[in-house]
Scaffold this active site. Structure first.
Site, PDB file in Angstrom:
ATOM      1  N   HIS A 149      77.349  42.673  40.463  1.00 59.78           N
ATOM      2  CA  HIS A 149      76.373  42.017  39.578  1.00 59.78           C
ATOM      3  C   HIS A 149      77.028  40.860  38.819  1.00 59.78           C
ATOM      4  O   HIS A 149      76.458  39.786  38.678  1.00 59.78           O
ATOM      5  CB  HIS A 149      75.836  43.012  38.534  1.00 59.78           C
ATOM      6  N   LYS A 168      62.156  56.953  35.690  1.00 56.53           N
ATOM      7  CA  LYS A 168      63.392  57.185  36.459  1.00 56.53           C
ATOM      8  C   LYS A 168      64.524  57.599  35.527  1.00 56.53           C
ATOM      9  O   LYS A 168      64.800  56.916  34.540  1.00 56.53           O
ATOM     10  CB  LYS A 168      63.784  55.912  37.224  1.00 56.53           C
ATOM     11  N   ARG A 184      72.908  41.633  49.485  1.00 60.60           N
ATOM     12  CA  ARG A 184      74.173  42.172  49.988  1.00 60.60           C
ATOM     13  C   ARG A 184      74.174  42.289  51.504  1.00 60.60           C
ATOM     14  O   ARG A 184      75.210  42.196  52.142  1.00 60.60           O
ATOM     15  CB  ARG A 184      74.448  43.543  49.370  1.00 60.60           C
ATOM     16  N   SER A 196      75.635  50.749  42.398  1.00 61.23           N
ATOM     17  CA  SER A 196      75.925  51.532  41.198  1.00 61.23           C
ATOM     18  C   SER A 196      76.030  53.021  41.540  1.00 61.23           C
ATOM     19  O   SER A 196      76.923  53.712  41.054  1.00 61.23           O
ATOM     20  CB  SER A 196      74.845  51.295  40.139  1.00 61.23           C
TER      21      SER A 196
HETATM   22  N1  COA Z   1      76.393  43.852  43.683  1.00 56.73           N
HETATM   23  C1  COA Z   1      76.490  45.160  43.695  1.00 56.73           C
HETATM   24  N2  COA Z   1      75.436  46.002  43.661  1.00 56.73           N
HETATM   25  C2  COA Z   1      74.218  45.450  43.628  1.00 56.73           C
HETATM   26  C3  COA Z   1      74.046  44.071  43.614  1.00 56.73           C
HETATM   27  C4  COA Z   1      75.198  43.254  43.634  1.00 56.73           C
HETATM   28  N3  COA Z   1      75.128  41.920  43.640  1.00 56.73           N
HETATM   29  N4  COA Z   1      72.736  43.819  43.580  1.00 56.73           N
HETATM   30  C5  COA Z   1      72.107  44.995  43.573  1.00 56.73           C
HETATM   31  N5  COA Z   1      73.004  45.994  43.605  1.00 56.73           N
HETATM   32  C6  COA Z   1      72.719  47.422  43.678  1.00 56.73           C
HETATM   33  C7  COA Z   1      72.477  48.063  42.355  1.00 56.73           C
HETATM   34  O1  COA Z   1      73.670  48.532  41.784  1.00 56.73           O
HETATM   35  C8  COA Z   1      71.538  49.185  42.739  1.00 56.73           C
HETATM   36  O2  COA Z   1      72.293  50.284  43.185  1.00 56.73           O
HETATM   37  P1  COA Z   1      71.760  51.783  43.023  1.00 56.73           P
HETATM   38  O3  COA Z   1      70.426  51.844  43.712  1.00 56.73           O
HETATM   39  O4  COA Z   1      72.825  52.537  43.688  1.00 56.73           O
HETATM   40  O5  COA Z   1      71.655  52.023  41.538  1.00 56.73           O
HETATM   41  C9  COA Z   1      70.756  48.634  43.926  1.00 56.73           C
HETATM   42  O6  COA Z   1      71.510  47.563  44.406  1.00 56.73           O
HETATM   43  C10 COA Z   1      69.382  48.091  43.614  1.00 56.73           C
HETATM   44  O7  COA Z   1      69.271  47.884  42.268  1.00 56.73           O
HETATM   45  P2  COA Z   1      68.675  46.692  41.462  1.00 56.73           P
HETATM   46  O8  COA Z   1      69.105  45.378  41.979  1.00 56.73           O
HETATM   47  O9  COA Z   1      69.015  46.964  40.066  1.00 56.73           O
HETATM   48  O10 COA Z   1      67.178  46.775  41.785  1.00 56.73           O
HETATM   49  P3  COA Z   1      66.174  47.874  41.388  1.00 56.73           P
HETATM   50  O11 COA Z   1      65.542  48.276  42.671  1.00 56.73           O
HETATM   51  O12 COA Z   1      66.737  48.933  40.543  1.00 56.73           O
HETATM   52  O13 COA Z   1      65.183  47.026  40.490  1.00 56.73           O
HETATM   53  C11 COA Z   1      63.553  45.297  40.037  1.00 56.73           C
HETATM   54  C12 COA Z   1      64.529  45.922  41.020  1.00 56.73           C
HETATM   55  C13 COA Z   1      63.885  45.587  38.610  1.00 56.73           C
HETATM   56  C14 COA Z   1      63.648  43.807  40.267  1.00 56.73           C
HETATM   57  C15 COA Z   1      62.145  45.784  40.425  1.00 56.73           C
HETATM   58  O14 COA Z   1      62.127  47.192  40.482  1.00 56.73           O
HETATM   59  C16 COA Z   1      61.066  45.325  39.457  1.00 56.73           C
HETATM   60  O15 COA Z   1      60.756  44.166  39.367  1.00 56.73           O
HETATM   61  N6  COA Z   1      60.449  46.263  38.709  1.00 56.73           N
HETATM   62  C17 COA Z   1      59.395  45.974  37.741  1.00 56.73           C
HETATM   63  C18 COA Z   1      58.017  46.410  38.249  1.00 56.73           C
HETATM   64  C19 COA Z   1      57.373  45.343  39.059  1.00 56.73           C
HETATM   65  O16 COA Z   1      57.186  44.216  38.645  1.00 56.73           O
HETATM   66  N7  COA Z   1      56.996  45.705  40.284  1.00 56.73           N
HETATM   67  C20 COA Z   1      56.381  44.803  41.212  1.00 56.73           C
HETATM   68  C21 COA Z   1      57.399  43.867  41.798  1.00 56.73           C
HETATM   69  S1  COA Z   1      57.504  44.030  43.500  1.00 56.73           S
END
Ligand code: COA
Length: 162
Positions: A19, A43, A92, A130
């Protein structure tokens, strides 16, 4: 909508070097990088929203154009409130592409004034998530290659040998 402000949303449970790599590189492209922690009460997370924000503040302390915030509900509604024009996400792998493609399409249906942009995660961090880092720490493994040094002790303390 201001195209020089991007929102980098995610769970950040906890923030990893992957990140941080995206945040640092985004700082060179955008005037303001707003890192937004998703507050989703449905969650269960390892770290509370305030803990995740505090860790992000610590690791981004030397980056003057970064702001840390949290949001709940729809991302596009949060974006509208901030006035940002860009949603930034890291990619990724091809696996990420499928999910990100769906989210980007949905977000553009929900708001025609916001644009999704993607940065390729650097190869050094492409295999980090993560959850996998937390799993390694919970079995006593060394996570120093994946977690910023300034929050390493805190993450280990929470997870060590659980
Ligand atoms: N390097 C390392 N790890 C990374 C990374 C990077 N550059 N980018 C993402 N990850 C990992 C995270 O650690 C996470 O790992 P985990 O699942 O093991 O915890 C995983 O990738 C995905 O996490 P994240 O990028 O935080 O996405 P998310 O799925 O948790 O959240 C949101 C994505 C917040 C953008 C999305 O859920 C959202 O917009 N929610 C709001 C509701 C909404 O508007 N919904 C409609 C939109 S479609």
């Amino acid at each position: 909508m201001n195209q020089s402000i991007c929102v980098y949303p995610g769970s950040f449970d906890p923030v990893t070097l992957g990140h941080l790599d995206i945040i640092r590189r985004a700082c060179r492209v955008f005037q303001t990088v707003r890192v937004a922690v998703l507050d989703n009460p449905e969650k269960t997370k390892t770290f509370s929203v305030s803990e995740r924000i505090a860790m992000l503040e610590k690791v981004c302390a030397s980056l003057p154009n970064v702001q840390i915030d949290s949001f709940s509900g729809l991302l596009v509604d949060y974006i509208r409130k901030t006035g940002a024009g860009i949603i930034l996400r890291g990619l990724r792998s091809a696996g990420d592409f499928e999910t990100e493609f769906q989210m980007a399409q949905m977000n553009s249906q929900l708001s025609d004034s916001v644009e999704s942009l993607f940065m390729m995660t650097s190869p050094d961090h492409a295999y980090i998530s993560s959850s996998i880092v937390k799993q390694i720490a919970s079995f006593g493994g060394d996570i120093s290659a994946f977690i910023p040094a300034s929050i390493l002790a805190e993450v280990n303390k929470r997870l060590d040998h659980k």
